[in-house]
Write a protein that holds these residues in place. Sequence first.
Motif, PDB file in Angstrom:
ATOM      1  N   ASN A   1      20.564   8.086  28.832  1.00  0.00           N
ATOM      2  CA  ASN A   1      19.171   7.908  28.432  1.00  0.00           C
ATOM      3  C   ASN A   1      18.789   9.099  27.553  1.00  0.00           C
ATOM      4  O   ASN A   1      18.459  10.179  28.046  1.00  0.00           O
ATOM      5  N   LEU A   2      18.856   8.902  26.221  1.00  0.00           N
ATOM      6  CA  LEU A   2      18.594  10.007  25.299  1.00  0.00           C
ATOM      7  C   LEU A   2      17.139  10.456  25.356  1.00  0.00           C
ATOM      8  O   LEU A   2      16.841  11.618  25.062  1.00  0.00           O
ATOM      9  N   GLU A   3      16.239   9.552  25.709  1.00  0.00           N
ATOM     10  CA  GLU A   3      14.837   9.945  25.808  1.00  0.00           C
ATOM     11  C   GLU A   3      14.649  11.029  26.871  1.00  0.00           C
ATOM     12  O   GLU A   3      13.870  11.962  26.688  1.00  0.00           O
ATOM     13  N   ASN A   4      15.381  10.906  27.965  1.00  0.00           N
ATOM     14  CA  ASN A   4      15.300  11.935  29.009  1.00  0.00           C
ATOM     15  C   ASN A   4      15.851  13.264  28.507  1.00  0.00           C
ATOM     16  O   ASN A   4      15.303  14.337  28.805  1.00  0.00           O
ATOM     17  N   GLU A   5      16.948  13.203  27.731  1.00  0.00           N
ATOM     18  CA  GLU A   5      17.550  14.443  27.224  1.00  0.00           C
ATOM     19  C   GLU A   5      16.643  15.097  26.177  1.00  0.00           C
ATOM     20  O   GLU A   5      16.525  16.328  26.127  1.00  0.00           O
ATOM     21  N   ILE A   6      15.999  14.283  25.353  1.00  0.00           N
ATOM     22  CA  ILE A   6      15.056  14.829  24.370  1.00  0.00           C
ATOM     23  C   ILE A   6      13.892  15.506  25.082  1.00  0.00           C
ATOM     24  O   ILE A   6      13.457  16.607  24.704  1.00  0.00           O
ATOM     25  N   ALA A   7      13.391  14.852  26.113  1.00  0.00           N
ATOM     26  CA  ALA A   7      12.287  15.439  26.888  1.00  0.00           C
ATOM     27  C   ALA A   7      12.712  16.745  27.540  1.00  0.00           C
ATOM     28  O   ALA A   7      11.919  17.699  27.631  1.00  0.00           O
ATOM     29  N   LEU A   8      13.977  16.822  27.974  1.00  0.00           N
ATOM     30  CA  LEU A   8      14.469  18.053  28.585  1.00  0.00           C
ATOM     31  C   LEU A   8      14.571  19.169  27.552  1.00  0.00           C
ATOM     32  O   LEU A   8      14.187  20.312  27.822  1.00  0.00           O
ATOM     33  N   PHE A   9      15.089  18.845  26.365  1.00  0.00           N
ATOM     34  CA  PHE A   9      15.190  19.849  25.307  1.00  0.00           C
ATOM     35  C   PHE A   9      13.818  20.409  24.934  1.00  0.00           C
ATOM     36  O   PHE A   9      13.675  21.596  24.643  1.00  0.00           O
ATOM     37  N   LYS A  10      12.799  19.559  24.918  1.00  0.00           N
ATOM     38  CA  LYS A  10      11.460  19.986  24.519  1.00  0.00           C
ATOM     39  C   LYS A  10      10.588  20.349  25.717  1.00  0.00           C
ATOM     40  O   LYS A  10       9.367  20.476  25.581  1.00  0.00           O
ATOM     41  N   SER A  11      11.198  20.509  26.867  1.00  0.00           N
ATOM     42  CA  SER A  11      10.423  20.832  28.069  1.00  0.00           C
ATOM     43  C   SER A  11       9.893  22.268  27.995  1.00  0.00           C
ATOM     44  O   SER A  11      10.512  23.163  27.409  1.00  0.00           O
ATOM     45  N   TYR A  12       8.765  22.459  28.604  1.00  0.00           N
ATOM     46  CA  TYR A  12       8.138  23.793  28.650  1.00  0.00           C
ATOM     47  C   TYR A  12       9.046  24.795  29.351  1.00  0.00           C
ATOM     48  O   TYR A  12       9.133  25.954  28.946  1.00  0.00           O
ATOM     49  N   ARG A  13       9.733  24.342  30.376  1.00  0.00           N
ATOM     50  CA  ARG A  13      10.589  25.240  31.165  1.00  0.00           C
ATOM     51  C   ARG A  13      11.734  25.817  30.329  1.00  0.00           C
ATOM     52  O   ARG A  13      11.974  27.038  30.350  1.00  0.00           O
ATOM     53  N   LEU A  14      12.438  24.968  29.579  1.00  0.00           N
ATOM     54  CA  LEU A  14      13.559  25.456  28.782  1.00  0.00           C
ATOM     55  C   LEU A  14      13.088  26.297  27.600  1.00  0.00           C
ATOM     56  O   LEU A  14      13.665  27.355  27.311  1.00  0.00           O
ATOM     57  N   LEU A  15      12.045  25.850  26.920  1.00  0.00           N
ATOM     58  CA  LEU A  15      11.590  26.586  25.739  1.00  0.00           C
ATOM     59  C   LEU A  15      10.948  27.915  26.113  1.00  0.00           C
ATOM     60  O   LEU A  15      10.961  28.854  25.314  1.00  0.00           O
ATOM     61  N   THR A  16      10.402  28.022  27.300  1.00  0.00           N
ATOM     62  CA  THR A  16       9.904  29.323  27.760  1.00  0.00           C
ATOM     63  C   THR A  16      11.052  30.318  27.878  1.00  0.00           C
ATOM     64  O   THR A  16      10.904  31.503  27.529  1.00  0.00           O
ATOM     65  N   GLN A  17      12.196  29.859  28.346  1.00  0.00           N
ATOM     66  CA  GLN A  17      13.367  30.733  28.428  1.00  0.00           C
ATOM     67  C   GLN A  17      13.803  31.193  27.041  1.00  0.00           C
ATOM     68  O   GLN A  17      14.206  32.346  26.853  1.00  0.00           O
ATOM     69  N   VAL A  18      13.732  30.283  26.059  1.00  0.00           N
ATOM     70  CA  VAL A  18      14.093  30.650  24.679  1.00  0.00           C
ATOM     71  C   VAL A  18      13.140  31.715  24.155  1.00  0.00           C
ATOM     72  O   VAL A  18      13.564  32.705  23.535  1.00  0.00           O
ATOM     73  N   VAL A  19      11.843  31.534  24.393  1.00  0.00           N
ATOM     74  CA  VAL A  19      10.844  32.501  23.933  1.00  0.00           C
ATOM     75  C   VAL A  19      11.103  33.876  24.537  1.00  0.00           C
ATOM     76  O   VAL A  19      11.038  34.902  23.844  1.00  0.00           O
ATOM     77  N   LYS A  20      11.428  33.913  25.836  1.00  0.00           N
ATOM     78  CA  LYS A  20      11.656  35.194  26.500  1.00  0.00           C
ATOM     79  C   LYS A  20      12.952  35.851  26.043  1.00  0.00           C
ATOM     80  O   LYS A  20      13.006  37.073  25.870  1.00  0.00           O
ATOM     81  N   LYS A  21      13.994  35.059  25.842  1.00  0.00           N
ATOM     82  CA  LYS A  21      15.278  35.634  25.416  1.00  0.00           C
ATOM     83  C   LYS A  21      15.195  36.258  24.020  1.00  0.00           C
ATOM     84  O   LYS A  21      15.806  37.288  23.743  1.00  0.00           O
ATOM     85  N   LEU A  22      14.439  35.616  23.125  1.00  0.00           N
ATOM     86  CA  LEU A  22      14.347  36.087  21.742  1.00  0.00           C
ATOM     87  C   LEU A  22      13.060  36.860  21.442  1.00  0.00           C
ATOM     88  O   LEU A  22      12.860  37.289  20.306  1.00  0.00           O
ATOM     89  N   ASP A  23      12.208  37.030  22.463  1.00  0.00           N
ATOM     90  CA  ASP A  23      10.916  37.711  22.268  1.00  0.00           C
ATOM     91  C   ASP A  23      10.127  37.094  21.115  1.00  0.00           C
ATOM     92  O   ASP A  23       9.594  37.779  20.237  1.00  0.00           O
ATOM     93  N   LEU A  24      10.035  35.767  21.133  1.00  0.00           N
ATOM     94  CA  LEU A  24       9.366  35.063  20.047  1.00  0.00           C
ATOM     95  C   LEU A  24       7.858  35.274  20.063  1.00  0.00           C
ATOM     96  O   LEU A  24       7.176  34.946  19.082  1.00  0.00           O
ATOM     97  N   ASN A  25       7.321  35.805  21.155  1.00  0.00           N
ATOM     98  CA  ASN A  25       5.883  36.049  21.217  1.00  0.00           C
ATOM     99  C   ASN A  25       5.478  37.318  20.469  1.00  0.00           C
ATOM    100  O   ASN A  25       4.295  37.623  20.359  1.00  0.00           O
ATOM    101  N   ILE A  26       6.477  38.034  19.932  1.00  0.00           N
ATOM    102  CA  ILE A  26       6.202  39.255  19.161  1.00  0.00           C
ATOM    103  C   ILE A  26       6.559  38.990  17.699  1.00  0.00           C
ATOM    104  O   ILE A  26       7.702  38.667  17.379  1.00  0.00           O
ATOM    105  N   SER A  27       5.563  39.119  16.818  1.00  0.00           N
ATOM    106  CA  SER A  27       5.766  38.869  15.386  1.00  0.00           C
ATOM    107  C   SER A  27       5.606  40.164  14.609  1.00  0.00           C
ATOM    108  O   SER A  27       4.734  40.988  14.913  1.00  0.00           O
ATOM    109  N   TYR A  28       6.438  40.331  13.578  1.00  0.00           N
ATOM    110  CA  TYR A  28       6.444  41.532  12.746  1.00  0.00           C
ATOM    111  C   TYR A  28       6.018  41.156  11.325  1.00  0.00           C
ATOM    112  O   TYR A  28       6.521  40.186  10.754  1.00  0.00           O
ATOM    113  N   TYR A  29       5.124  41.977  10.750  1.00  0.00           N
ATOM    114  CA  TYR A  29       4.663  41.743   9.382  1.00  0.00           C
ATOM    115  C   TYR A  29       4.748  43.058   8.605  1.00  0.00           C
ATOM    116  O   TYR A  29       4.510  44.134   9.143  1.00  0.00           O
TER     117      TYR A  29
END
Length: 267
Positions: free
Chosen positions: A86-114
């Motif tokens: 069921n690809l719809e379930n896998e797409i929902a998992l990829f775009k889930s808040y839980r997984l993307l929060t981990q990505v944000v924390k690993k890469l410090d995406l909440n900090i922007s440089y200008y």
Amino acid sequence: MSNNQYFEVNNSQENQIDLKELITKYIIFWPWFIASILFAILGASLYLLYTEPVYNSEAKVKIIDNKETPEFSLDVNKLFSKSTINLENEIALFKSYRLLTQVVKKLDLNISYYQTENLKTRQIYDAPFKLKCNSTDIKINTPLNFSIQILNSGYKITNTLNSEQITTDSFWYNNTNKEFPFTIKPIESYNMSSIKETHFNIVIKNIGETTQGLIELIQIDAEGKDSDILKLSLNSINGNYAKAILNTLIDVYIQDGIIDKQEVSKR
């Protein structure tokens, strides 16, 4: 015959006179024509100068059914059977808040440089230093803004929200000051002394807000109607930055699957 020739010559003369009058009528506006051309050239130059190119990064992931095995099989039914994934379930998992929060924390995406150069402020992804928040999340309603100026042997840091300033005596900063809730680590490949007097603006956002923004930016679709391959794509003005986000998301997705299987095995 002679009369017809007379009228033809006369018409030709009238056309010539009309063309001259037309040129004379509009030639007085030549300064406006020149100004319009110069304005168009200036506008195009400014657009090319201040508009950042946008790159599209893509990654493809093959979703393997748990029932599939890597061993070679001549089972005809398996070869021609439609995938039960069921690809719809896998797409929902990829775009889930839980997984993307981990990505944000690993890469410090909440900090922007200008960085501002030649009256142009642009976001950069290869700053000469790295900020790390002291807290796992910043409980704020509005983003924090800081100005960092590189000095001979340290930084001049300004909290732009309340104008409070501190000056460090080292390119390493680690303090518990609540007005400056972060650490600064210089990047070894940079010679900090050679870029002194350079100014940077730092924006620190809430991790939850950053995660929501990332959910909207990432596009995930099936490669085809009956395909078991997902295509992940992300637009960014920095291709390497977008590539790092997609690769980290795939790693987090794989690790999440491994943890799930371990939990099933334990049960």
